[in-house]
Design an enzyme around this catalytic site. Structure first.
Site, mmCIF file in Angstrom:
data_model
loop_
_atom_site.group_PDB
_atom_site.id
_atom_site.type_symbol
_atom_site.label_atom_id
_atom_site.label_comp_id
_atom_site.label_asym_id
_atom_site.label_seq_id
_atom_site.Cartn_x
_atom_site.Cartn_y
_atom_site.Cartn_z
ATOM 1 N N SER A 192 -1.338 -13.999 -4.033
ATOM 2 C CA SER A 192 -1.867 -13.039 -3.064
ATOM 3 C C SER A 192 -2.460 -13.772 -1.855
ATOM 4 O O SER A 192 -1.756 -14.499 -1.166
ATOM 5 C CB SER A 192 -2.889 -12.133 -3.752
ATOM 6 N N ASP A 354 4.504 -3.198 -4.820
ATOM 7 C CA ASP A 354 3.456 -4.007 -4.188
ATOM 8 C C ASP A 354 3.592 -3.858 -2.681
ATOM 9 O O ASP A 354 4.689 -4.020 -2.132
ATOM 10 C CB ASP A 354 3.646 -5.473 -4.605
ATOM 11 N N HIS A 384 1.341 -5.490 -7.974
ATOM 12 C CA HIS A 384 0.535 -6.567 -7.414
ATOM 13 C C HIS A 384 -0.518 -7.056 -8.416
ATOM 14 O O HIS A 384 -1.195 -6.270 -9.079
ATOM 15 C CB HIS A 384 -0.170 -6.126 -6.131
#
Length: 414
Positions: A192, A354, A384
């Site tokens: 991320s 995501d 995610h």
């Protein structure tokens, strides 16, 4: 009395349905576990909104409870030696194998950067501690986990600069020799926001003429890579998906740059681009860089370009008109092709459900067009953050598959 009990039951059921039940795509496994997990995130988010509205504590200050709840004290065990140090003033957690080996035998190393939207997260959280130990034991590698400073207390470029200083410090011959690390077998990786930092560091190191030791590979796990277009097909398709809805990702971006809420509002409407970023929009043209299957029924239109970004509160590191949103250290997808050609071999993991899916896929396209060898692993049932749901009771089968494939790629390429 019976009526009050019935009413209470209805209210409790309604609240439970509101906080727990939500439509989850059929392709996602363990849907109910994801609903329950996400209900905890949603409840905390509502509490954070209320706290900020009442002036008690800012939104990210309340959301930081997630980090605290999963925080551990990294300790050595029979297989892994854990130490905490400072590299060029930045906290790091070092994980090394406990095995005895000849001093002349060098091992590989992984520099890992945690996620959390630059505002949350810590290398000392249990999912990252678990992953680091897995990498040490499965790869016989040293893992360097960076505890970079977080926004909103430390806006961009501070988190990036912390990471860059650590990597530069580590990639010195005398430092690598101290830890018996092979200079030719060093990876940078992150998930991320950590994937964002890993990509940015990989780019900037290759552009540093004084940097003798370079990274061999980069591994980016559902990375966030650009702030210019927050209305890509994946942002639209997954705007209400669990764990990272569009509103939260936009809030992370705005808090990374500034505490001025004006930027958050313009980012939400995708009208935050100023003249400084107008020429960079071509690098996030998903009409060109996304395969047709991911564009689906969405039609590309160039994001609006308005007034100077400084007018909406974006900080200007150089003191002049703001270039923060278009700075490649914040948005690695924005570098020209010439800056991509020399980058190390890459592994990019993306998830169908995501908001950041298209960031990763566009980067894969651009890297390949620049001649960089890329392994792209796309999870059609992924969401995610899935890989970090690796501990009971919030453990998901997909997290194990992701970890196994990720470790296998590192084993084969590092």
């Amino acid at each position: 009395m019976r009526l009050k009990g019935i009413v209470s039951l209805i209210v409790l059921g309604s609240l439970s349905a509101y906080f727990i039940y939500e439509p989850i795509p059929e392709a996602i496994d363990q849907k109910w576990k994801l609903m329950v997990t996400n209900s905890l995130f949603r409840a905390l988010s509502h509490l954070a909104d209320l706290s900020e509205l009442l002036g008690l504590k800012d939104y990210m200050g309340v959301m930081y409870f997630i980090t605290l709840a999963e925080r551990v004290v990294p300790l050595s065990d029979q297989r892994v030696l854990v130490t905490e140090e400072r590299f060029d003033g930045v906290e790091v957690v070092l994980y090394q194998p406990q095995t005895d080996r000849p001093t002349a035998e060098l091992r590989r190393a992984v520099i890992y950067l945690h996620g959390g939207g630059w505002c949350l997260g810590s290398s000392r959280m249990s999912p990252y501690d678990t992953l680091a130990r897995t990498l040490v034991t499965d790869l016989d590698a040293m893992v360097l986990s960076v505890e970079y400073r977080l926004a909103p207390a430390h806006h961009f470029p501070v988190p990036y600069e912390d990471v860059y200083r650590v990597v530069k410090h580590f990639l010195q011959e005398e430092v690598l020799a101290r830890y018996s690390v092979d200079p030719g077998r060093i990876a940078v990786s992150g998930d991320s926001a950590g994937g964002n930092l890993a990509a940015a560091v990989s780019q900037q190191l290759r552009q540093d003429p004084d940097q003798k030791i370079q990274l061999k590979i980069q591994a980016l796990l559902y990375p966030v890579l650009q702030a210019l277009d927050l209305n890509t097909p994946s942002y639209q398709q997954n705007q209400d998906m669990p764990i990272l809805p569009r509103t939260l990702m936009v809030r992370f971006w705005s808090e990374y740059f500034t505490s001025d809420k004006a930027l958050f509002r313009t980012m939400m409407s995708n009208t935050h681009n100023g003249p400084e970023s107008a020429d960079l929009l071509k690098f996030v043209n998903w009409g060109a860089y996304l395969p047709e299957s991911y564009r689906a029924h969405y039609n590309y239109s160039v994001p609006a370009v308005g007034r100077d970004q400084a007018a909406v509160g974006v900080p200007a590191p150089d003191g002049g008109p703001s270039r923060a949103i278009g700075d490649p250290r914040a948005s690695p997808l924005l570098v020209p092709d010439s800056a991509l050609r020399s980058l190390p071999k890459a592994y990019v993991l993306t998830c169908e459900y995501d908001v950041l899916r298209d960031d990763g896929i566009m980067y894969v396209t651009r890297l390949r067009e620049a001649g960089v060898e890329v392994t792209h692993e796309h999870y059609g049932a992924g969401f995610h953050g899935a890989m970090m749901f690796n501990l009971w009771p919030m453990d998901f089968a997909i997290a194990r598959r992701m970890t196994d494939n990720y470790v296998r790629w590192l084993q084969e390429n590092l």
